[in-house]
Design a protein around this motif. Structure first.
Motif, PDB file in Angstrom:
ATOM      1  N   ASN A  48       0.799  -1.212   0.000  1.00 37.88           N
ATOM      2  CA  ASN A  48       0.000   0.000   0.000  1.00 37.88           C
ATOM      3  C   ASN A  48       0.841   1.276   0.000  1.00 37.88           C
ATOM      4  OD1 ASN A  48      -3.059  -0.704   0.369  1.00 37.88           O
ATOM      5  ND2 ASN A  48      -1.919  -2.173   1.618  1.00 37.88           N
ATOM      6  N   THR A  49       2.137   1.143  -0.248  1.00 33.57           N
ATOM      7  CA  THR A  49       3.040   2.288  -0.270  1.00 33.57           C
ATOM      8  C   THR A  49       3.502   2.547  -1.697  1.00 33.57           C
ATOM      9  OG1 THR A  49       3.802   1.869   1.988  1.00 33.57           O
ATOM     10  CG2 THR A  49       5.237   3.188   0.576  1.00 33.57           C
ATOM     11  N   ARG A  50       3.456   3.811  -2.113  1.00 31.69           N
ATOM     12  CA  ARG A  50       3.901   4.193  -3.449  1.00 31.69           C
ATOM     13  C   ARG A  50       5.294   4.818  -3.428  1.00 31.69           C
ATOM     14  NH1 ARG A  50       1.198   2.070  -7.431  1.00 31.69           N
ATOM     15  NH2 ARG A  50       1.904   3.802  -8.736  1.00 31.69           N
ATOM     16  N   ASP A  51       5.611   5.546  -2.367  1.00 26.01           N
ATOM     17  CA  ASP A  51       6.869   6.280  -2.300  1.00 26.01           C
ATOM     18  C   ASP A  51       7.506   6.031  -0.939  1.00 26.01           C
ATOM     19  OD1 ASP A  51       8.931   8.062  -2.931  1.00 26.01           O
ATOM     20  OD2 ASP A  51       7.854   9.749  -2.051  1.00 26.01           O
ATOM     21  N   TYR A 100       7.858  -5.847  -5.146  1.00 31.44           N
ATOM     22  CA  TYR A 100       7.196  -4.549  -5.271  1.00 31.44           C
ATOM     23  C   TYR A 100       8.157  -3.418  -5.623  1.00 31.44           C
ATOM     24  CZ  TYR A 100       3.149  -6.925  -3.475  1.00 31.44           C
ATOM     25  OH  TYR A 100       2.109  -7.805  -3.329  1.00 31.44           O
ATOM     26  N   ASP A 104       4.452  -1.038 -10.672  1.00 34.13           N
ATOM     27  CA  ASP A 104       3.349  -0.080 -10.804  1.00 34.13           C
ATOM     28  C   ASP A 104       3.767   1.333 -10.402  1.00 34.13           C
ATOM     29  OD1 ASP A 104       1.635  -2.160 -11.598  1.00 34.13           O
ATOM     30  OD2 ASP A 104       1.135  -2.632  -9.510  1.00 34.13           O
ATOM     31  N   ARG A 106       6.027   2.317  -8.215  1.00 36.59           N
ATOM     32  CA  ARG A 106       6.528   2.530  -6.859  1.00 36.59           C
ATOM     33  C   ARG A 106       7.987   2.955  -6.902  1.00 36.59           C
ATOM     34  NH1 ARG A 106       3.111  -1.827  -6.493  1.00 36.59           N
ATOM     35  NH2 ARG A 106       1.584  -1.840  -4.784  1.00 36.59           N
ATOM     36  N   THR A 107       8.357   3.827  -5.964  1.00 37.90           N
ATOM     37  CA  THR A 107       9.742   4.274  -5.873  1.00 37.90           C
ATOM     38  C   THR A 107      10.275   4.016  -4.469  1.00 37.90           C
ATOM     39  OG1 THR A 107       9.112   6.542  -5.259  1.00 37.90           O
ATOM     40  CG2 THR A 107       9.397   6.068  -7.611  1.00 37.90           C
ATOM     41  N   ASP A 166       5.146   6.970   2.020  1.00 33.78           N
ATOM     42  CA  ASP A 166       4.308   7.967   1.355  1.00 33.78           C
ATOM     43  C   ASP A 166       4.309   9.306   2.097  1.00 33.78           C
ATOM     44  OD1 ASP A 166       3.596   6.427  -0.827  1.00 33.78           O
ATOM     45  OD2 ASP A 166       1.882   5.546   0.200  1.00 33.78           O
TER      46      ASP A 166
END
Length: 228
Positions: A48-51, A100, A104, A106-107, A166
């Motif tokens: 659930n984390t993008r950054d 992950y 998608d 993610r960084t 995030d």
């Protein structure tokens, strides 16, 4: 010894309120079930984390740990906390995080202290494999991996490892467990610390050179398991 790498989390899947005594009790209850539930909880957070940004001064970042390294690390956790021995489940959940990286969009920006390359987890063979894996990871899409040389000039005083998810949640760990931080003023402190730490870091070929030097030291000097 940490419950996991310094930038790991054992908190709930979603971003929640500041950790309370009740939440600490719930976390301890989860830990008493073994490493599997704790690591599954963290895997949910990674999903659930993008950054993500994180600093791990003395152990390899959890998302890049090899199965052998993760096994040795979680063995230390099980023995220290005297919890159920479900290391296989914990390792499976921990190593699943690697999928992950870059996925998608993610960084991940991760800083390791040079000591993380030298802390002997599992013995020379485990460390050589881990360091080889780490060197290869420096070119992974979606991952910016820096190493802070031990003799590099620091721009902030030394401190514990931490992770920011995030930019809305921080996790800081120690012997007693993980502290979850969501207060904006406190999060700003970690953002500032990361910015100053990265000024001391090297990346790319320079980082790989440090990793190679650490691997050569294990080849040269050996070192068995920590209790040998």
């Amino acid at each position: 010894m940490r419950l996991s790498s310094a930038n790991d989390s054992h908190g709930p899947e979603r971003y929640g309120p500041e950790r309370s005594e009740h939440q600490d009790g719930a976390w301890q209850a989860l830990l008493r079930e073994g490493t599997g539930p704790v690591q599954e909880s963290f895997l949910d957070l990674v999903r659930n984390t993008r950054d993500y940004v994180g600093y791990s001064p003395d152990v390899v970042w959890g998302n890049l740990q090899t199965p052998a390294y993760a096994t040795a690390m979680l063995r230390l956790v099980v023995d220290f906390h005297e919890i159920p021995d479900d290391i296989e489940a914990g390792v499976a959940a921990r190593t699943a995080r690697a999928a992950y990286i870059g996925r998608d969009g993610r960084t991940f920006h991760v800083l390791l202290g040079e000591q993380a390359l030298l802390t002997n987890i599992g013995g020379a063979g485990v460390m050589r494999e881990q360091l080889e894996h780490l060197a290869g990871a420096t070119v992974l899409p979606g991952l910016t991996l820096g190493v802070i040389p031990a003799r590099a000039r620091r721009h902030v005083h030394p401190g514990d490892g931490f992770a920011l998810f995030d930019d809305r949640r921080a996790e800081v760990e120690g012997f007693r467990g993980a502290e979850t931080i969501t207060d904006p003023a406190r999060l700003a402190v970690f953002r500032k610390a990361f910015g100053l730490l990265r000024r001391s870091a090297v990346y790319g070929a320079e980082a790989r050179d440090l990793i190679a030097q650490a691997a050569e030291a294990f080849d040269r000097d050996g070192y068995g398991p920590p209790d040998s």
